[in-house]
Design an enzyme around this catalytic site. Structure first.
Site, PDB file in Angstrom:
ATOM      1  N   HIS A  16      38.165  35.130  42.454  1.00 10.12           N
ATOM      2  CA  HIS A  16      36.269  34.778  43.271  1.00 10.12           C
ATOM      3  C   HIS A  16      35.133  35.040  43.189  1.00 10.12           C
ATOM      4  CE1 HIS A  16      39.459  30.921  44.523  1.00 10.12           C
ATOM      5  NE2 HIS A  16      39.709  32.221  45.280  1.00 10.12           N
ATOM      6  N   GLU A  31      38.916  35.589  51.864  1.00 10.11           N
ATOM      7  CA  GLU A  31      39.177  35.975  50.174  1.00 10.11           C
ATOM      8  C   GLU A  31      38.561  37.334  49.831  1.00 10.11           C
ATOM      9  OE1 GLU A  31      40.948  32.812  47.513  1.00 10.11           O
ATOM     10  OE2 GLU A  31      41.679  33.662  46.847  1.00 10.11           O
ATOM     11  N   HIS A  84      44.774  37.105  44.643  1.00 15.73           N
ATOM     12  CA  HIS A  84      44.578  36.388  45.694  1.00 15.73           C
ATOM     13  C   HIS A  84      44.807  36.119  46.572  1.00 15.73           C
ATOM     14  CE1 HIS A  84      42.456  33.849  42.414  1.00 15.73           C
ATOM     15  NE2 HIS A  84      43.160  34.055  41.869  1.00 15.73           N
ATOM     16  N   GLU A 150      49.553  35.909  45.835  1.00 15.45           N
ATOM     17  CA  GLU A 150      48.534  35.465  47.094  1.00 15.45           C
ATOM     18  C   GLU A 150      49.619  36.348  48.042  1.00 15.45           C
ATOM     19  OE1 GLU A 150      46.474  32.730  47.469  1.00 15.45           O
ATOM     20  OE2 GLU A 150      46.586  31.394  45.884  1.00 15.45           O
TER      21      GLU A 150
HETATM   22 ZN    ZN Z   1      42.405  32.543  45.778  1.00 17.17          ZN
END
Ligand code: ZN
Length: 186
Positions: A16, A31, A84, A150
């Site tokens: 991102h 995030e 992430h 993640e």
């Molecule tokens: Zn992400």
């Protein structure tokens, strides 16, 4: 040793960025901020060990997925790690956990497992969602062993306060570095 690690080249991909904050969770935790901070620290830790590092972004800019993949594929890097954080609904603070995805088995699985184990070691109490196959664009299209991790749920009551804590992010970076260095045989 240093003669061996100087040949290692790693691409770190903080997800991102810029106008795309990624997941937004408890207390407005974003995030993009988590993964950039962890990614920059991870880069420094690896560089300190003689590993060459390329980051797909180093600030709050938006980078599309194809340029991230092209940078990695042009770089001659021997591994790719995309960072992430997860999210579910704000109504589900009970859902927490860390997971690391790989696209193809073999070496990418070894890398995912190595990273996952190190992340879990600094994250007691959160569920271990494992090293799992996944089809995310950045791990599907990159040519070297590639994983996407993640590092917890920004909507999770266990994970969110930790991800908001600078000391925990430092531990995450150290854990990722340990997982990568272990994979590289250092
Ligand atoms: Zn992400």
């Amino acid at each position: 040793g240093s003669e061996m690690c100087i040949r290692d080249r790693v691409v770190i991909d903080p997800g991102h960025g810029g106008p795309d904050p990624g997941a937004v969770g408890i207390g407005g935790l974003r995030e993009t901020d988590v993964v950039l901070d962890v990614g920059l620290q991870l880069a420094q830790l690896l560089q300190n060990r003689g590993v060459q590092v390329l980051l797909t972004r180093t600030s709050e800019v938006d980078v599309d997925l194809p340029p991230r993949v092209s940078l990695a594929n042009r770089s001659g890097a021997n591994l790719f790690v995309s960072l992430h954080a997860n999210a579910l609904s704000m109504d589900r603070p009970d859902v927490n956990g860390i997971e690391t995805f790989y696209y193809q088995g073999g070496r990418a699985y070894e890398l995912a497992l190595s990273i996952q184990q190190q992340l879990m070691a600094v994250s007691p109490g959160t569920p271990d969602r494992g090293a799992r196959p996944g089809r995310f664009f950045v791990i599907r299209r990159t040519v070297m062993p590639s994983v996407l991790t993640e590092m917890g749920f920004v909507t999770g009551e266990i994970d969110a306060p930790r991800l908001a804590d600078a000391r925990y992010r430092q531990q995450l970076a150290a854990a990722l570095a340990a997982g990568i260095l272990s994979y590289l045989g250092q």
